[in-house]
Design a protein around this motif. Structure first.
Motif, PDB file in Angstrom:
ATOM      1  N   ARG A 141      23.324   3.828  11.263  1.00 18.28           N
ATOM      2  CA  ARG A 141      23.873   2.759  10.420  1.00 18.28           C
ATOM      3  C   ARG A 141      25.295   3.100   9.976  1.00 18.28           C
ATOM      4  O   ARG A 141      26.171   2.252   9.996  1.00 18.28           O
ATOM      5  CB  ARG A 141      22.993   2.549   9.190  1.00 18.28           C
ATOM      6  CG  ARG A 141      21.684   1.919   9.507  1.00 18.28           C
ATOM      7  CD  ARG A 141      20.821   1.788   8.253  1.00 18.28           C
ATOM      8  NE  ARG A 141      19.459   1.515   8.608  1.00 18.28           N
ATOM      9  CZ  ARG A 141      19.022   0.399   9.146  1.00 18.28           C
ATOM     10  NH1 ARG A 141      19.849  -0.564   9.396  1.00 18.28           N
ATOM     11  NH2 ARG A 141      17.763   0.229   9.453  1.00 18.28           N
TER      12      ARG A 141
ATOM     13  N   SER B 280      22.037  -5.278   9.896  1.00 21.56           N
ATOM     14  CA  SER B 280      20.886  -5.923   9.268  1.00 21.56           C
ATOM     15  C   SER B 280      19.601  -5.420   9.903  1.00 21.56           C
ATOM     16  O   SER B 280      19.549  -5.121  11.095  1.00 21.56           O
ATOM     17  CB  SER B 280      20.978  -7.449   9.400  1.00 21.56           C
ATOM     18  OG  SER B 280      21.019  -7.830  10.751  1.00 21.56           O
TER      19      SER B 280
ATOM     20  N   PHE C 142      17.651  -2.039  14.457  1.00 17.64           N
ATOM     21  CA  PHE C 142      18.416  -2.984  13.659  1.00 17.64           C
ATOM     22  C   PHE C 142      19.433  -3.695  14.536  1.00 17.64           C
ATOM     23  O   PHE C 142      19.601  -3.353  15.703  1.00 17.64           O
ATOM     24  CB  PHE C 142      19.081  -2.299  12.463  1.00 17.64           C
ATOM     25  CG  PHE C 142      20.037  -1.189  12.805  1.00 17.64           C
ATOM     26  CD1 PHE C 142      21.394  -1.446  13.000  1.00 17.64           C
ATOM     27  CD2 PHE C 142      19.601   0.126  12.914  1.00 17.64           C
ATOM     28  CE1 PHE C 142      22.278  -0.433  13.298  1.00 17.64           C
ATOM     29  CE2 PHE C 142      20.483   1.155  13.208  1.00 17.64           C
ATOM     30  CZ  PHE C 142      21.826   0.872  13.400  1.00 17.64           C
TER      31      PHE C 142
END
Length: 103
Positions: free
Chosen positions: A12, A23, A29
């Protein structure tokens, strides 16, 4: 050292630093920036040896694993010869990363 936990937070962080909106929770993700949507899956050391198939549903798929697992993952994916655009990112504990593109 065998890493049994996928690099979720590290993945991330990489995409956020590259300007993507991230998201979704967990080991999978979506990262989006402008017109590009990337399906991201994070893999622990064991999962890097059996990554499953890439389905090509997204314009780009990216698998993120620990740096010391990249060669094994790359070998497994090249055996599959997946269609579509894909990449591998290797990350380490210090937040460093290296992008490995598909052949």
């Amino acid at each position: 050292m065998v890493r049994t936990v996928p690099p979720n937070e590290e993945a991330r962080s990489v995409f956020e630093r590259l300007g993507y909106a991230v998201s979704g929770d967990g080991p999978e993700f979506v990262a989006e920036r402008k017109w590009r949507s990337v399906r991201v899956r994070t893999l622990c050391a064991e999962d890097a040896t059996k990554p499953g198939t890439l389905d090509g549903e997204y314009g780009l798929e990216c698998l993120v694993t620990w740096t010391d697992c990249v060669d094994e993952l790359d070998e497994r994916l090249n055996e599959q010869a997946p269609e579509g655009e894909w990449a591998i990112i290797g990350v380490d504990d210090d937040g460093e990363y290296e992008v490995h593109r598909a052949a």
